[in-house]
Design a protein around this motif. Structure first.
Motif, PDB file in Angstrom:
ATOM      1  N   CYS A  72       0.362  -1.360   0.083  1.00 45.52           N
ATOM      2  CA  CYS A  72      -0.031  -0.150   0.105  1.00 45.52           C
ATOM      3  C   CYS A  72       1.160   0.945  -0.235  1.00 45.52           C
ATOM      4  O   CYS A  72       1.330   1.368   0.882  1.00 45.52           O
ATOM      5  N   ALA A  78      -4.902   3.029  -0.787  1.00 46.83           N
ATOM      6  CA  ALA A  78      -5.615   2.843   0.746  1.00 46.83           C
ATOM      7  C   ALA A  78      -6.903   2.373   1.000  1.00 46.83           C
ATOM      8  O   ALA A  78      -7.851   1.663   1.626  1.00 46.83           O
ATOM      9  N   VAL A  93      -3.451  -4.651   8.844  1.00 46.90           N
ATOM     10  CA  VAL A  93      -1.813  -3.371   9.904  1.00 46.90           C
ATOM     11  C   VAL A  93      -1.390  -3.379   8.125  1.00 46.90           C
ATOM     12  O   VAL A  93      -1.143  -4.068   7.092  1.00 46.90           O
ATOM     13  N   MET A  94      -0.912  -2.365   7.734  1.00 45.36           N
ATOM     14  CA  MET A  94       0.013  -1.627   6.417  1.00 45.36           C
ATOM     15  C   MET A  94       1.364  -1.541   7.295  1.00 45.36           C
ATOM     16  O   MET A  94       1.680  -1.472   7.528  1.00 45.36           O
ATOM     17  N   THR A  95       2.081  -2.423   6.225  1.00 45.45           N
ATOM     18  CA  THR A  95       3.661  -1.693   6.229  1.00 45.45           C
ATOM     19  C   THR A  95       3.688  -0.382   5.173  1.00 45.45           C
ATOM     20  O   THR A  95       3.703  -0.231   4.140  1.00 45.45           O
ATOM     21  N   SER A  96       3.835   0.166   6.676  1.00 42.68           N
ATOM     22  CA  SER A  96       4.295   1.688   6.298  1.00 42.68           C
ATOM     23  C   SER A  96       6.041   1.886   6.085  1.00 42.68           C
ATOM     24  O   SER A  96       6.801   0.654   6.623  1.00 42.68           O
ATOM     25  N   LYS A 149       3.215   7.370   1.283  1.00 44.98           N
ATOM     26  CA  LYS A 149       2.905   6.147   2.812  1.00 44.98           C
ATOM     27  C   LYS A 149       1.913   7.194   3.558  1.00 44.98           C
ATOM     28  O   LYS A 149       1.240   6.723   4.185  1.00 44.98           O
ATOM     29  N   GLU A 153      -1.376   6.214   5.375  1.00 49.13           N
ATOM     30  CA  GLU A 153      -2.212   6.541   6.482  1.00 49.13           C
ATOM     31  C   GLU A 153      -3.267   6.915   6.940  1.00 49.13           C
ATOM     32  O   GLU A 153      -4.576   7.156   7.640  1.00 49.13           O
ATOM     33  N   THR A 157      -6.429   5.432   8.760  1.00 50.30           N
ATOM     34  CA  THR A 157      -6.411   6.082  10.479  1.00 50.30           C
ATOM     35  C   THR A 157      -8.068   6.947  10.240  1.00 50.30           C
ATOM     36  O   THR A 157      -8.902   6.368  10.887  1.00 50.30           O
ATOM     37  N   SER A 166      -0.479   0.579  11.449  1.00 47.91           N
ATOM     38  CA  SER A 166       0.766   0.739  10.510  1.00 47.91           C
ATOM     39  C   SER A 166       2.356   0.648  11.051  1.00 47.91           C
ATOM     40  O   SER A 166       2.268   0.792  12.519  1.00 47.91           O
ATOM     41  N   ARG A 168       5.894   1.363  10.904  1.00 49.52           N
ATOM     42  CA  ARG A 168       6.671   2.050  10.600  1.00 49.52           C
ATOM     43  C   ARG A 168       8.213   1.364  10.115  1.00 49.52           C
ATOM     44  O   ARG A 168       8.618   1.616  11.487  1.00 49.52           O
ATOM     45  N   PRO A 230      -0.274   3.756  14.808  1.00 51.64           N
ATOM     46  CA  PRO A 230       1.574   3.614  13.920  1.00 51.64           C
ATOM     47  C   PRO A 230       2.492   3.179  15.396  1.00 51.64           C
ATOM     48  O   PRO A 230       1.766   2.995  16.837  1.00 51.64           O
TER      49      PRO A 230
END
Length: 317
Positions: A72, A78, A93-96, A149, A153, A157, A166, A168, A230
């Motif tokens: 993402c 998103a 869960v997002m990989t930031s 990114k 997020e 959010t 997220s 980070r 985060p």
């Protein structure tokens, strides 16, 4: 056992994450464009996540305990994830990235030099989102990686109808040939060939994480805790470009040669002219066992030496 959907996951951290999910008994559905086959035991849905209708159709009636989105990069992606996974997942869960704190890419709250930046220093709940920007263009997206990114997020959010977290990630090292960035290989090749390494006049240190530890943290974030918002993913201990080269020298025995770049000129990977080192207090307080960089750095260098024919990344950041 939980049912986990991983978006991406065909290389580097994603491969390690899927392996760890399987090893801990979870049921894994992998969503990607089919560039490589997943390990046995993984349900594989071949679909472009940017095609919202195709992704919805491919998922069918499936539901998940958690979704881990490794791919993402924009607010458009998103927003589509919010729509597609509404009612399908109990957690997202997002990989930031540490790049959300990069002061070179946005007007961010200033911090004193040496401060371990906490998550709340970049509160994205009110961050402006621009869906009209050319996020579909790969060149634009790559040039605006940090902002993409941040905005991704921000969308999740504010708009997700499910618990959202997220992760980070700090600058990632380790993995040998799996590290497609080739950034440690860049240093190995310059030191072994005797060519100059381009560095800033006063390189700033930053934080790092081993690829295996990041995979462990993503698994933990998806399955072992109910936190939202985060969390910074980094090991204890700062490194600058000289620390990295010293770790390589310790194993190959050749001294590096440096060249100081002019202001604004690109330097080697991990030579930074600005400070944005994250703190990991929240991850520790939530129960994740944080490592020390000095404990795993020699092994990461050894892995890179074994795979030193990897592609070399020409720029830092």
């Amino acid at each position: 056992m939980q049912r986990i959907c991983v978006i991406g996951g065909s290389r580097y951290i994603g491969i390690l994450l899927v392996q760890r999910l399987l090893a801990t008994g979870h049921q894994v559905t992998l969503v990607n464009r089919g560039s490589s086959a997943p390990p046995p035991g993984v349900e594989h849905l071949i679909v472009d996540r940017n095609d919202e209708s195709a992704l919805t159709a491919a998922l069918g009636s499936r539901t998940f305990d958690a979704v881990i989105d490794q791919f993402c990069y924009t607010p458009v992606q998103a927003a589509a994830a919010v729509r597609v996974f509404h009612g399908r997942t109990r957690r997202f869960v997002m990989t930031s990235t540490i790049e959300v704190y990069n002061p070179a890419t946005a007007a961010l709250p200033s911090v004193p030099y040496g401060t371990a930046v906490p998550e709340e220093n970049v509160d994205l709940g009110g961050w402006p989102v621009r869906m009209d920007l050319p996020w579909h263009d790969a060149e634009y997206r790559d040039a605006h990686y940090a902002e993409g990114k941040r905005q991704a997020e921000a969308v999740l959010t504010r708009d997700a109808g499910f618990p959202f977290a997220s992760v980070r990630a700090a600058h990632v090292l380790g993995g040998g040939v799996r590290d497609f960035t080739g950034r440690l290989a860049h240093y190995i090749e310059h030191i072994t060939s005797g060519t100059e390494i381009a560095v800033h006049e006063e390189p700033r240190p930053s934080v790092f994480i081993h690829c295996g530890e990041l995979a462990d943290l993503l698994l933990w974030a998806a399955t072992a805790t109910g936190f939202t918002g985060p969390v910074n993913a980094c090991s204890d201990g700062l490194l600058d470009v000289y620390d990295l080269t010293a770790a390589i020298v310790a194993q190959i025995g050749r001294q590096p040669s440096y060249r100081t770049v002019a202001p604004g000129e690109a330097a080697s990977p991990y030579s930074f002219d600005r400070h944005y080192a994250m703190g990991n207090a929240r991850a520790r307080e939530l129960g994740f066992p944080v490592s020390r960089t000095t404990d795993w750095l020699p092994g990461a260098v050894a892995e890179a030496l074994d795979g030193s024919t990897a592609a070399v990344s020409p720029v830092g950041g």
